[in-house]
Design a protein around this motif. Structure first.
Motif, PDB file in Angstrom:
ATOM      1  N   ALA A 108       0.824  -1.215   0.000  1.00  0.00           N
ATOM      2  CA  ALA A 108       0.000   0.000   0.000  1.00  0.00           C
ATOM      3  C   ALA A 108       0.854   1.260   0.000  1.00  0.00           C
ATOM      4  O   ALA A 108       0.512   2.256  -0.657  1.00  0.00           O
ATOM      5  CB  ALA A 108      -0.917  -0.005   1.221  1.00  0.00           C
ATOM      6  N   ASN A 139      -3.275   3.647   2.480  1.00  0.00           N
ATOM      7  CA  ASN A 139      -3.104   4.592   1.377  1.00  0.00           C
ATOM      8  C   ASN A 139      -4.470   4.829   0.715  1.00  0.00           C
ATOM      9  O   ASN A 139      -4.804   4.194  -0.277  1.00  0.00           O
ATOM     10  CB  ASN A 139      -2.104   4.038   0.359  1.00  0.00           C
ATOM     11  CG  ASN A 139      -1.803   5.022  -0.754  1.00  0.00           C
ATOM     12  OD1 ASN A 139      -2.379   6.101  -0.832  1.00  0.00           O
ATOM     13  ND2 ASN A 139      -0.888   4.640  -1.642  1.00  0.00           N
ATOM     14  N   ALA A 142      -4.771   5.086  -3.079  1.00  0.00           N
ATOM     15  CA  ALA A 142      -4.214   4.050  -3.956  1.00  0.00           C
ATOM     16  C   ALA A 142      -5.240   3.577  -4.970  1.00  0.00           C
ATOM     17  O   ALA A 142      -6.394   3.291  -4.628  1.00  0.00           O
ATOM     18  CB  ALA A 142      -3.728   2.868  -3.117  1.00  0.00           C
TER      19      ALA A 142
END
Length: 447
Positions: A108, A139, A142
């Motif tokens: 991540a 994250n 992401a």
């Protein structure tokens, strides 16, 4: 495509090397810096036929590299495979997802741009959901699609299985991920390998269901073998008779001392735990596990019975230690329980295995490891064949007999023909072929 494989153990290394051989640019990542250093020197830490050669050719071709740092390879990757271990958790038998979750957190923090994160590790239903949650928490920005892509590799035939699979199961509901994974496996189109796309949870459960079914099939034929011995039937002919039925199939119908290895024991146990968690008991699988555990110990008793009921002070030669041929894997190997059972009754053990003795030496005490199969036989009161390596299939029986203190051969894999063993002057004991049922069919190659 650029691919990162997190975990350079058995599954990760085979996956990475084969994908590199397809032409992808692959980095295999592992926290064990000693392992990475060895791989960079061309030293492969596991025994798998053909793997050393593939590592060498793909490293030289610039398609395969190794790293201990995850960040750069993941940032550049189109696909990141998680292929870390998921052993049985100590104490309760659940799959231990510690390494999967840790990998997800690291991934991540390193992903850049749209990335498919594909779980190769055998993991319980819902693992993909948790991986997606972890990545989203670490994250939030992401752009990641989490996919389940279970492996179906047989140790000893993993490269062949990867390159000529029966099927490729991909669990995703993301169209972009579907396109990426299709491109990853595009080189297999020439082999007409079917891609089975399904939802993530179905893919996760498919892996466990497949292994549990095969484990049950092995356990079933082992119980039939016991019945054959009691009734005078021949288990090999029974297996052939039912295996010719396309609904059943001939594979995994070879009677023996029980299943072992890195997959079946832990995956059947994990499936039982999954069933308990979801209130849907896996009773057939529970029984399979219990029968298989009992069978390994029963094989020691079978050897003792063949020795007249007493092995105290006797030398027993053992041929084969690994759970199956063409691997150095000793995990849950039947030989461990058999040898310990014989030692508990006072037997001295001499053993030989083409690849497994280093691993076995860390697991067994008071065993003398021999130089070859004939060294095992010197002064032996009995020789027991546990693992059917090819080099044990055509032994010089006359030579073997002259080396032994007594001509007793216990064949737990049905490698030899009873009439030939009798003709050579052996007292021969095998599985499911006792008395009049000791037919003359040699065993097929093991699965």
């Amino acid at each position: 495509m650029k691919i990162a494989v997190v975990g350079a153990g058995y599954v990760g290394l085979v996956t990475g090397v084969c994908l590199a051989d397809f032409g992808h640019e692959v980095v295999c990542i592992d926290k064990d810096e000693g392992r990475i250093a060895a791989l960079r020197r061309g030293e492969v830490p596991i025994f798998e036929p053909g793997l050393v050669e593939l590592v060498k050719s793909n490293v030289e071709g610039g398609r395969l590299s190794f790293a201990s740092a995850l960040g750069p390879a993941v940032a550049a990757a189109d696909v990141v495979f998680i292929a870390v271990g998921t052993p049985s958790r100590r104490g309760d038998g659940h799959a231990d997802l510690t390494h999967v979750h840790a990998a997800a957190r690291e991934i991540a923090g390193a992903v850049s741009g749209f990335t498919v994160v594909a779980t190769k590790s055998t993991a319980p239903v819902g693992t993909g959901d948790e991986v997606a949650r972890i990545i989203g928490t670490v994250n939030p920005g992401a752009d990641v699609a989490v996919v389940s892509n279970p492996e179906f590799l047989r140790e000893g035939a993993a490269i062949e299985d990867f390159k000529r699979p029966d099927r490729i199961v991909i669990g995703t509901d993301d169209d972009r991920a579907r396109q990426v994974m299709t491109e990853v496996y595009r080189p297999l189109y020439l082999n007409q390998a079917p891609l089975l796309f399904t939802d993530r949870r179905t893919a996760e459960l498919t892996k466990y269901a497949a292994n549990a079914f095969l484990a049950m099939k092995i356990t079933f034929i082992n119980e039939i073998a016991d019945l054959c011995e009691a009734t005078g039937a021949n288990v090999q002919e029974v297996a052939r008779g039912i295996g010719l039925d396309n609904r059943i199939g001939a594979k995994f119908l070879h009677a023996g001392p029980g299943y072992g290895g890195s997959c079946f024991p832990k995956d059947t146990t994990a499936l039982v735990k999954i069933g308990q968690d979801f209130g849907s008991p896996m009773r057939l699988v529970e029984t399979t596990i219990a029968i298989n555990d009992q069978r390994k110990r029963a094989m020691a008793r079978k050897v003792i019975a063949a020795c007249g009921g007493d092995v105290r002070g006797r030398t027993i030669g053992v041929l084969g230690l690994t759970f199956k041929p063409n691997t150095d894997d000793m995990r849950e190997a039947p030989s461990l329980d058999i040898i310990r059972g014989l030692q508990d009754r006072g037997a001295r053990i001499v053993a030989f295995d083409p690849q497994g003795m280093t691993a076995a030496s860390a697991l067994l005490e008071d065993v003398r490891f021999a130089e070859n199969a004939y060294d095992v036989a010197v002064g032996a009161d009995a020789v027991v064949l546990i693992t059917e390596w090819n080099e044990f299939r055509s032994l010089d029986l006359a030579r073997l007999k002259t080396l032994m203190a007594a001509p007793l051969f216990v064949d737990l894999r049905n490698v030899y023909r009873p009439h030939e063993m009798r003709r050579q002057g052996f007292n021969y004991v095998s599985i499911g072929r006792s008395g009049a049922g000791q037919g003359d069919l040699a065993s097929d190659a093991a699965e």
